[in-house]
Design a protein around this motif. Structure first.
Motif, PDB file in Angstrom:
ATOM      1  N   LEU A 278       0.827  -1.204   0.000  1.00 52.07           N
ATOM      2  CA  LEU A 278       0.000   0.000   0.000  1.00 52.07           C
ATOM      3  C   LEU A 278       0.865   1.260   0.000  1.00 52.07           C
ATOM      4  N   LEU A 279       2.025   1.170   0.617  1.00 51.46           N
ATOM      5  CA  LEU A 279       2.956   2.304   0.574  1.00 51.46           C
ATOM      6  C   LEU A 279       3.342   2.608  -0.876  1.00 51.46           C
ATOM      7  N   ILE A 280       3.596   1.571  -1.640  1.00 53.84           N
ATOM      8  CA  ILE A 280       3.986   1.759  -3.042  1.00 53.84           C
ATOM      9  C   ILE A 280       2.857   2.429  -3.819  1.00 53.84           C
ATOM     10  N   ARG A 281       1.636   1.932  -3.617  1.00 51.79           N
ATOM     11  CA  ARG A 281       0.494   2.532  -4.319  1.00 51.79           C
ATOM     12  C   ARG A 281       0.273   3.971  -3.859  1.00 51.79           C
ATOM     13  N   LEU A 282       0.403   4.207  -2.570  1.00 50.60           N
ATOM     14  CA  LEU A 282       0.189   5.551  -2.016  1.00 50.60           C
ATOM     15  C   LEU A 282       1.202   6.538  -2.569  1.00 50.60           C
ATOM     16  N   ALA A 283       2.428   6.071  -2.775  1.00 43.78           N
ATOM     17  CA  ALA A 283       3.485   6.953  -3.292  1.00 43.78           C
ATOM     18  C   ALA A 283       3.175   7.463  -4.690  1.00 43.78           C
ATOM     19  N   GLY A 284       2.232   6.832  -5.367  1.00 38.68           N
ATOM     20  CA  GLY A 284       1.863   7.300  -6.701  1.00 38.68           C
ATOM     21  C   GLY A 284       1.089   8.596  -6.702  1.00 38.68           C
ATOM     22  N   ASP A 285       0.589   9.011  -5.554  1.00 40.01           N
ATOM     23  CA  ASP A 285      -0.107  10.292  -5.432  1.00 40.01           C
ATOM     24  C   ASP A 285       0.896  11.358  -5.000  1.00 40.01           C
TER      25      ASP A 285
ATOM     26  N   GLY B  13      -5.238   2.711  22.006  1.00 37.51           N
ATOM     27  CA  GLY B  13      -6.116   1.762  22.657  1.00 37.51           C
ATOM     28  C   GLY B  13      -7.515   1.757  22.084  1.00 37.51           C
ATOM     29  N   LEU B  14      -7.731   2.495  21.020  1.00 37.20           N
ATOM     30  CA  LEU B  14      -9.067   2.584  20.424  1.00 37.20           C
ATOM     31  C   LEU B  14      -9.396   1.301  19.665  1.00 37.20           C
ATOM     32  N   ASP B  15     -10.618   0.832  19.859  1.00 38.12           N
ATOM     33  CA  ASP B  15     -11.057  -0.365  19.166  1.00 38.12           C
ATOM     34  C   ASP B  15     -10.980  -0.155  17.650  1.00 38.12           C
ATOM     35  N   PRO B  16     -10.393  -1.104  16.897  1.00 40.20           N
ATOM     36  CA  PRO B  16     -10.248  -0.936  15.450  1.00 40.20           C
ATOM     37  C   PRO B  16     -11.565  -0.671  14.725  1.00 40.20           C
ATOM     38  N   THR B  17     -12.654  -1.258  15.201  1.00 40.09           N
ATOM     39  CA  THR B  17     -13.945  -1.038  14.548  1.00 40.09           C
ATOM     40  C   THR B  17     -14.395   0.409  14.715  1.00 40.09           C
ATOM     41  N   VAL B  18     -14.221   0.927  15.925  1.00 42.55           N
ATOM     42  CA  VAL B  18     -14.566   2.327  16.180  1.00 42.55           C
ATOM     43  C   VAL B  18     -13.662   3.239  15.355  1.00 42.55           C
ATOM     44  N   LEU B  19     -12.410   2.859  15.278  1.00 43.34           N
ATOM     45  CA  LEU B  19     -11.446   3.662  14.523  1.00 43.34           C
ATOM     46  C   LEU B  19     -11.829   3.730  13.046  1.00 43.34           C
ATOM     47  N   ALA B  20     -12.232   2.606  12.477  1.00 47.13           N
ATOM     48  CA  ALA B  20     -12.634   2.591  11.069  1.00 47.13           C
ATOM     49  C   ALA B  20     -13.851   3.477  10.838  1.00 47.13           C
ATOM     50  N   ALA B  21     -14.760   3.495  11.818  1.00 42.86           N
ATOM     51  CA  ALA B  21     -15.958   4.321  11.687  1.00 42.86           C
ATOM     52  C   ALA B  21     -15.626   5.810  11.706  1.00 42.86           C
ATOM     53  N   MET B  22     -14.530   6.162  12.345  1.00 45.93           N
ATOM     54  CA  MET B  22     -14.149   7.574  12.445  1.00 45.93           C
ATOM     55  C   MET B  22     -13.656   8.133  11.112  1.00 45.93           C
ATOM     56  N   LEU B  23     -13.425   7.259  10.144  1.00 45.01           N
ATOM     57  CA  LEU B  23     -13.012   7.733   8.821  1.00 45.01           C
ATOM     58  C   LEU B  23     -14.118   8.524   8.127  1.00 45.01           C
ATOM     59  N   THR B  24     -15.333   8.435   8.640  1.00 42.81           N
ATOM     60  CA  THR B  24     -16.459   9.188   8.054  1.00 42.81           C
ATOM     61  C   THR B  24     -16.779  10.434   8.873  1.00 42.81           C
TER      62      THR B  24
ATOM     63  N   SER C 209      -9.560  -1.421   5.929  1.00 42.15           N
ATOM     64  CA  SER C 209      -9.906  -0.003   5.795  1.00 42.15           C
ATOM     65  C   SER C 209      -8.823   0.742   5.022  1.00 42.15           C
ATOM     66  N   MET C 210      -7.568   0.358   5.251  1.00 33.15           N
ATOM     67  CA  MET C 210      -6.476   0.982   4.501  1.00 33.15           C
ATOM     68  C   MET C 210      -6.637   0.712   3.004  1.00 33.15           C
ATOM     69  N   HIS C 211      -6.960  -0.519   2.671  1.00 31.58           N
ATOM     70  CA  HIS C 211      -7.153  -0.874   1.260  1.00 31.58           C
ATOM     71  C   HIS C 211      -8.296  -0.070   0.645  1.00 31.58           C
ATOM     72  N   ARG C 212      -9.380   0.091   1.388  1.00 33.80           N
ATOM     73  CA  ARG C 212     -10.522   0.832   0.843  1.00 33.80           C
ATOM     74  C   ARG C 212     -10.149   2.277   0.545  1.00 33.80           C
ATOM     75  N   ILE C 213      -9.354   2.867   1.410  1.00 39.56           N
ATOM     76  CA  ILE C 213      -8.937   4.260   1.193  1.00 39.56           C
ATOM     77  C   ILE C 213      -8.122   4.379  -0.084  1.00 39.56           C
ATOM     78  N   VAL C 214      -7.154   3.485  -0.256  1.00 43.66           N
ATOM     79  CA  VAL C 214      -6.287   3.541  -1.432  1.00 43.66           C
ATOM     80  C   VAL C 214      -7.075   3.175  -2.700  1.00 43.66           C
ATOM     81  N   ASP C 215      -7.929   2.186  -2.586  1.00 46.38           N
ATOM     82  CA  ASP C 215      -8.743   1.779  -3.749  1.00 46.38           C
ATOM     83  C   ASP C 215      -9.622   2.915  -4.224  1.00 46.38           C
ATOM     84  N   SER C 216     -10.277   3.590  -3.290  1.00 51.12           N
ATOM     85  CA  SER C 216     -11.208   4.640  -3.685  1.00 51.12           C
ATOM     86  C   SER C 216     -10.506   5.861  -4.254  1.00 51.12           C
ATOM     87  N   ALA C 217      -9.191   5.946  -4.010  1.00 48.88           N
ATOM     88  CA  ALA C 217      -8.416   7.041  -4.594  1.00 48.88           C
ATOM     89  C   ALA C 217      -7.953   6.711  -6.008  1.00 48.88           C
TER      90      ALA C 217
END
Length: 451
Positions: A20-27, A410-421, A441-449
């Motif tokens: 994902l770092l490689i894909r992200l570096a394309g932006d 210490g934040l629950d990963p599910t709660v953390l993913a919800a905070m992306l909205t 969630s990381m993949h979804r961010i990069v995919d949607s970009a």
């Protein structure tokens, strides 16, 4: 298209997989964020970043971020815009007299610091004198004897490494170094008077800070016409309180009348009466109620005052006085918590308070119910805050609290993913940067970009 804050937050996420770092570096914008990370980036990521030919990226691709193998490839790159971007920037800084770091100089010129100290170009020698703070004595002596005044001045400017006592006399007779050494060299009575009447006000300003001044020289300096000189001499140990008050009143009147230098001398000086720390306790205690806050600030940096003095300083109306006092080893935990709660907006103060061995970490969770959002956010500094409490704060109505929660490990990963909205971009970016963010969630961010 994904929200940009999430994409940029991923660039700060230390747990982002290499693919994902490689894909992200394309932006391009994400590549700029990646260039500000700490730690070595994988070579394939750097390869993609180079493709942008973006100066704001190329300037940052140094040894702190790029592997030795990739640095060698950059040095041999066929495109001069890539090959010379970083070194060219530092060389340009040197030619313009802009201070960089000694490691940057070695990188830019491809030579060791000891070799650069004898470079034919005086600008390089001056740059070395400004930035190589732990240079050997023989190198310092050579720089102080340099034929170019700018180099000698740079060599004497900082107290690290400073000018050795055996060279004080020579430097005090050199116009290029006199002002730098006048502040701390041991002075004879004649030399003190000579410097106190020097035609250059910067020399007189410097010598006004010298603890070895004679009483006669102090008297001369208190009558100096330049505000900067009087703005320094009023702090001297040989100046009595009445004279201090008179000098400050003079400066205040001059500043009120529109004298800019008097205003600077009165309000923008960072000098402190360091000599006070060397005085016996009985002498220092006379300054507990000093009308001049700078004396109380230095006093609060003591570590051997009696309890009644600490009680006065702990309740001083000046925050820095209270803060310095709280740094003593036996400061009460309740005092540390009160300072943290009431004045926890300053990052430097927060960091120093939390480093105190008696900082009351367990008391932080009580701040989570405070009516002030700023205070609720401070509770999240506790890395062991219960997960349910972190999750509750993640849904707080105040943006500052949600952002602090989004950064908590210490934040629950599910709660953390919800905070992306979240409606706030800073909260989204902080959530995306949290290493507990689910990889999905990381993949979804990069995919949607579309990367």
């Amino acid at each position: 298209m994904t929200r940009r804050p999430a994409l940029l937050g991923l660039a700060d996420n230390p747990a982002l997989p290499e693919a994902l770092l490689i894909r992200l570096a394309g932006d391009r914008e994400a590549a700029r964020a990646l260039a500000r990370r700490s730690g070595i980036l994988p070579d394939p990521v750097v390869e993609v970043m180079l493709g942008h030919r973006d100066d704001r990226v190329l300037y940052l691709l140094g040894p702190h971020l790029v592997s030795a193998a990739m640095l060698a490839r950059i040095a041999d790159h066929p495109d001069p815009a890539v090959r010379d971007a970083r070194a060219g920037l530092f060389r340009d800084f040197t030619e313009r007299g802009v201070t960089t770091g000694i490691d940057d100089l070695e990188e830019a010129y491809g030579r060791s610091r000891s070799t650069l100290a004898g470079d034919p170009d005086h600008r390089i020698r001056a740059a070395v004198a400004e930035t190589w703070w732990d240079r050997p004595a023989d190198v310092q002596a050579a720089l102080l004897a340099d034929p170019v005044p700018a180099v000698r001045s740079a060599a004497a400017r900082h107290r690290r490494p400073g000018v050795p006592p055996e060279l004080w006399a020579a430097c005090l007779t050199d116009p290029a170094t006199r002002a730098h050494v006048a502040a701390y060299a041991d002075l004879t009575t004649d030399r003190a008077m000579e410097l106190a009447t020097d035609p250059e006000h910067d020399v007189r300003t410097a010598v006004a800070r010298n603890p070895t001044l004679s009483a006669e020289a102090v008297t001369v300096l208190t009558a100096d016409p330049h505000p900067f000189v009087r703005g320094s001499i009023w702090l001297h140990r040989l100046v009595d309180e009445a004279t201090r008050d008179r000098l400050l009143a003079q400066l205040a009147d001059e500043a009120k009348a529109g004298d800019i230098t008097a205003n600077v001398a009165l309000n923008w000086s960072f000098a402190e009466p360091e000599w006070l720390l060397d005085e016996p306790v009985a002498t220092r205690l006379a300054y507990v109620d000093s009308p001049h806050v700078v004396f109380r600030r230095v006093l609060a940096r003591s570590r051997d005052l009696p309890a009644p003095a600490w009680r006065r300083l702990d309740h001083d109306h000046d925050l820095l006085v209270r803060w310095y006092a709280a740094m003593r080893p036996d400061a009460p935990p309740a005092l540390l918590l009160r300072l943290y709660r009431d004045h926890g907006d300053d990052d430097r103060q927060l960091a120093s308070l939390r480093k105190h061995p008696d900082f009351p970490w367990a008391a932080l969770r009580a701040l989570a119910d405070d009516p002030q959002p700023r205070v609720r956010a401070l509770a999240l500094a506790d890395p062991d805050l219960p997960a349910d409490l972190v999750a509750r704060l993640a849904g707080d109505a105040a943006t500052a609290v949600r952002r602090a929660a989004a950064e908590h490990h210490g934040l629950d990963p599910t709660v953390l993913a919800a905070m992306l909205t979240d409606e706030d971009d800073d909260v989204v970016r902080a959530a995306a940067a949290n290493p507990r963010l689910p990889v999905a969630s990381m993949h979804r961010i990069v995919d949607s970009a579309g990367l």
